[in-house]
Design a protein around this motif. Structure first.
Motif, PDB file in Angstrom:
ATOM      1  N   GLN A 318     -18.324   3.347   0.630  1.00  0.00           N
ATOM      2  CA  GLN A 318     -17.462   3.489  -0.543  1.00  0.00           C
ATOM      3  C   GLN A 318     -16.371   4.526  -0.313  1.00  0.00           C
ATOM      4  O   GLN A 318     -15.208   4.317  -0.702  1.00  0.00           O
ATOM      5  N   LEU A 319     -16.727   5.638   0.327  1.00  0.00           N
ATOM      6  CA  LEU A 319     -15.715   6.657   0.626  1.00  0.00           C
ATOM      7  C   LEU A 319     -14.646   6.113   1.563  1.00  0.00           C
ATOM      8  O   LEU A 319     -13.448   6.400   1.400  1.00  0.00           O
ATOM      9  N   ALA A 320     -15.061   5.314   2.547  1.00  0.00           N
ATOM     10  CA  ALA A 320     -14.088   4.738   3.481  1.00  0.00           C
ATOM     11  C   ALA A 320     -13.191   3.713   2.791  1.00  0.00           C
ATOM     12  O   ALA A 320     -11.977   3.661   3.049  1.00  0.00           O
ATOM     13  N   LEU A 321     -13.760   2.891   1.927  1.00  0.00           N
ATOM     14  CA  LEU A 321     -12.954   1.892   1.215  1.00  0.00           C
ATOM     15  C   LEU A 321     -11.950   2.548   0.286  1.00  0.00           C
ATOM     16  O   LEU A 321     -10.842   2.030   0.096  1.00  0.00           O
ATOM     17  N   GLU A 322     -12.320   3.681  -0.303  1.00  0.00           N
ATOM     18  CA  GLU A 322     -11.378   4.385  -1.166  1.00  0.00           C
ATOM     19  C   GLU A 322     -10.186   4.924  -0.378  1.00  0.00           C
ATOM     20  O   GLU A 322      -9.072   5.010  -0.899  1.00  0.00           O
ATOM     21  N   VAL A 323     -10.420   5.281   0.885  1.00  0.00           N
ATOM     22  CA  VAL A 323      -9.323   5.747   1.728  1.00  0.00           C
ATOM     23  C   VAL A 323      -8.347   4.606   1.991  1.00  0.00           C
ATOM     24  O   VAL A 323      -7.119   4.792   1.988  1.00  0.00           O
ATOM     25  N   VAL A 324      -8.873   3.400   2.198  1.00  0.00           N
ATOM     26  CA  VAL A 324      -8.013   2.243   2.449  1.00  0.00           C
ATOM     27  C   VAL A 324      -7.159   1.926   1.235  1.00  0.00           C
ATOM     28  O   VAL A 324      -5.988   1.531   1.355  1.00  0.00           O
ATOM     29  N   GLU A 325      -7.711   2.102   0.045  1.00  0.00           N
ATOM     30  CA  GLU A 325      -7.002   1.714  -1.174  1.00  0.00           C
ATOM     31  C   GLU A 325      -5.986   2.737  -1.633  1.00  0.00           C
ATOM     32  O   GLU A 325      -5.194   2.462  -2.538  1.00  0.00           O
ATOM     33  N   THR A 326      -6.011   3.970  -1.060  1.00  0.00           N
ATOM     34  CA  THR A 326      -5.088   5.010  -1.503  1.00  0.00           C
ATOM     35  C   THR A 326      -3.958   5.179  -0.502  1.00  0.00           C
ATOM     36  O   THR A 326      -4.024   4.713   0.641  1.00  0.00           O
ATOM     37  N   VAL A 327      -2.897   5.858  -0.931  1.00  0.00           N
ATOM     38  CA  VAL A 327      -1.743   6.126  -0.070  1.00  0.00           C
ATOM     39  C   VAL A 327      -1.419   7.612  -0.067  1.00  0.00           C
ATOM     40  O   VAL A 327      -0.296   8.011   0.185  1.00  0.00           O
ATOM     41  N   ASP A 328      -2.419   8.438  -0.347  1.00  0.00           N
ATOM     42  CA  ASP A 328      -2.212   9.882  -0.380  1.00  0.00           C
ATOM     43  C   ASP A 328      -2.091  10.434   1.033  1.00  0.00           C
ATOM     44  O   ASP A 328      -2.426   9.753   2.005  1.00  0.00           O
TER      45      ASP A 328
END
Length: 500
Positions: A318-328
């Motif tokens: 889940q932490l890795a997927l959240e990185v993919v979905e963000t552009v920060d």
């Protein structure tokens, strides 16, 4: 004394009594001195959590000693309690009536009467016709030995668990060392390395097609737990996420924090809590012949350890997927929080691991007690193939849980919303506590001195009173500043260590 009757203590030679007494005292003294010296070493090395765990071991040994004392003093009274024989139906026996015939045919050394005595016990007290002792003297003695074996086995299993976990955790030291040069490089070099590490982390956990599906991702995480505890890219990414979320310096020693967290875990897990005692009592109650309850319970730790491992891998995914979905910007993507865990509580996984360890210890204690008290040909050992499967399954699960699942749980549960008290070392916490006590004591002293001086100036002008109030405020502020400087220095030494 009649021939064949046992001797009383008055009729026993003093040399034999003294010999037995010497043996007991020597063994107890050696154990007590060993625990004391080990505790002294833990105190010297400032392992306060491990010292607390050792105190819990002492408490458990004291509890076992108290149980032993109570059983030895009340066993005869309990065995004299008579109840109607109709309550002793074969439905609640450990062995069925057919087991007596089978065992008797296999071994001539154990006839039916001997098996009844070894399992159900016998008593010298005679009840009236149609009544039997509630629990016989022999039964209480066997129960006493079972509780002793259970307590010792659980302590040993807890110790082995922590040893295997520490071996795995200390193998991550080289990764922590590789993360230090980041603090000595320029901003562009830092961003490049963080981007490369985070890209590897995301690729490992979010590149598979199943990772996009809410159902298939659980199957993917189930398989991933068997590939190893944790990879280097995972450690680096979780370390960076923890440091960024809690606003810590890049030079913070994350590995030492994990080791201190493991010490705290051991301190909390040693000892048999009352829910585990209740569970053990329920298992003894439902251990009825024909159910093979111990055989089926032996697979419960295997199921739980796979569920825990799958959940831990799911949190990382889940932490890795959240990185993919963000552009920060790089380095601020991971968002640790309690919502990632079951029931929004990371401690649930730790409770399950503690239960797994206790169940495996209970399984081994049952086997040791059965071999010791009932023998190889008892009804509990008649299906030796099932017994071997239970033992092998329990040992493999305990090893896997200790060496892989528990270290993974220690590091991943740091991705919760709150950090633990082990964020700073013990000597820093002691410095902060001492500073707080010193400031409170000096503040109370300054306040009492100010009140005394005001008693002598009660007839002075308002200006004088105002100056006295201001001076008291300044004095209190200076004391606080002095304590804050000392505490800040201690915290700085912890958070900004010298790694050059």
């Amino acid at each position: 004394m009649a021939e064949g009757e046992p001797r009383s203590l008055a009729e026993t030679p003093t040399w034999s009594v003294a010999t037995v007494m010497t043996g007991f005292v020597a063994i107890c003294f050696i154990v007590e001195r060993s625990i004391y010296r080990f505790g002294k070493w833990l105190k010297k090395t400032k392992r306060k959590a491990m010292l607390a765990a050792l105190e819990k071991v002492r408490e458990e040994l004291m509890l076992l000693g108290l149980i032993s004392l109570i059983l030895s003093q009340t066993s005869r009274w309990i065995s004299e309690i008579c109840v109607p024989s109709s309550l002793f139906t074969s439905r609640f026996y450990i062995c069925s009536e057919d087991d007596f015939e089978v065992v008797g045919g296999v071994s001539s050394l154990l006839n039916e009467t001997q098996l009844v005595k070894s399992i159900f016990g016998s008593s010298t007290h005679t009840c009236s016709e149609g009544h039997e002792p509630f629990v016989s003297l022999e039964g209480l003695e066997q129960l006493h030995r079972f509780l002793f074996v259970l307590g010792i086995t659980h302590v040993l299993y807890s110790f082995v668990t922590v040893v295997l976990s520490m071996i795995k955790i200390y193998s991550w030291t080289k990764w922590e060392t590789q993360a230090y040069p980041l603090s000595n490089e320029n901003l562009q070099a830092k961003r490049s390395k963080m981007l490369r590490r985070q890209s590897t982390f995301v690729f490992h956990h979010a590149s598979h097609p199943w990772s996009k599906n809410k159902v298939l991702i659980w199957m993917l995480c189930f398989v991933r737990q068997f590939k190893g505890s944790i990879a280097r890219s995972d450690y680096m990414a979780l370390r960076q996420g923890f440091i960024t979320y809690h606003k810590l310096p890049q030079s913070y020693d994350f590995h030492k924090y994990i080791v201190r967290s493991m010490d705290d875990y051991y301190s909390a897990s040693v000892g048999i809590s009352w829910p585990l005692w209740v569970y053990a009592i329920v298992c003894i109650f439902v251990n009825i012949h024909g159910l093979n309850i111990y055989f089926w319970l032996s697979f419960l730790p295997a199921i739980l350890v796979m569920l825990v491992g799958t959940e831990l891998q799911h949190v990382v995914a889940q932490l890795a997927l959240e990185v993919v979905e963000t552009v920060d910007p790089v380095g601020t993507h991971l968002k640790p929080r309690d919502d990632l865990f079951w029931f929004k509580n990371p401690d649930v996984l730790l409770w399950l691991i503690q239960f797994i360890s206790f169940q495996n210890a209970f399984e081994m204690a049952t086997f040791i007690w059965s071999m010791w008290q009932l023998g190889l040909h008892s009804c509990l050992m008649k299906n030796q193939f099932m017994v071997i499967i239970r033992l092998i399954c329990g040992l493999l699960v305990q090893f896997w849980c200790s060496y892989s699942t528990l270290p993974l749980n220690v590091i991943i549960t740091q991705m919760g919303s709150k950090c633990k008290k082990s964020l700073v070392s013990e000597h820093v916490r002691e410095s902060l506590h001492k500073w707080c006590k010193r400031v409170r004591r000096k503040t109370q002293l300054a306040r009492s001195l100010s009140v005394t001086s005001l008693d002598f100036t009660v007839d002075e002008t308002e200006e004088t009173l105002t100056v006295g109030t201001l001076s008291r405020t300044v004095s209190r502020t200076s004391l606080d500043d002095l304590g804050e400087i000392e505490a800040e220095a201690a915290v700085t030494d912890e958070l900004l260590p010298d790694h050059n």
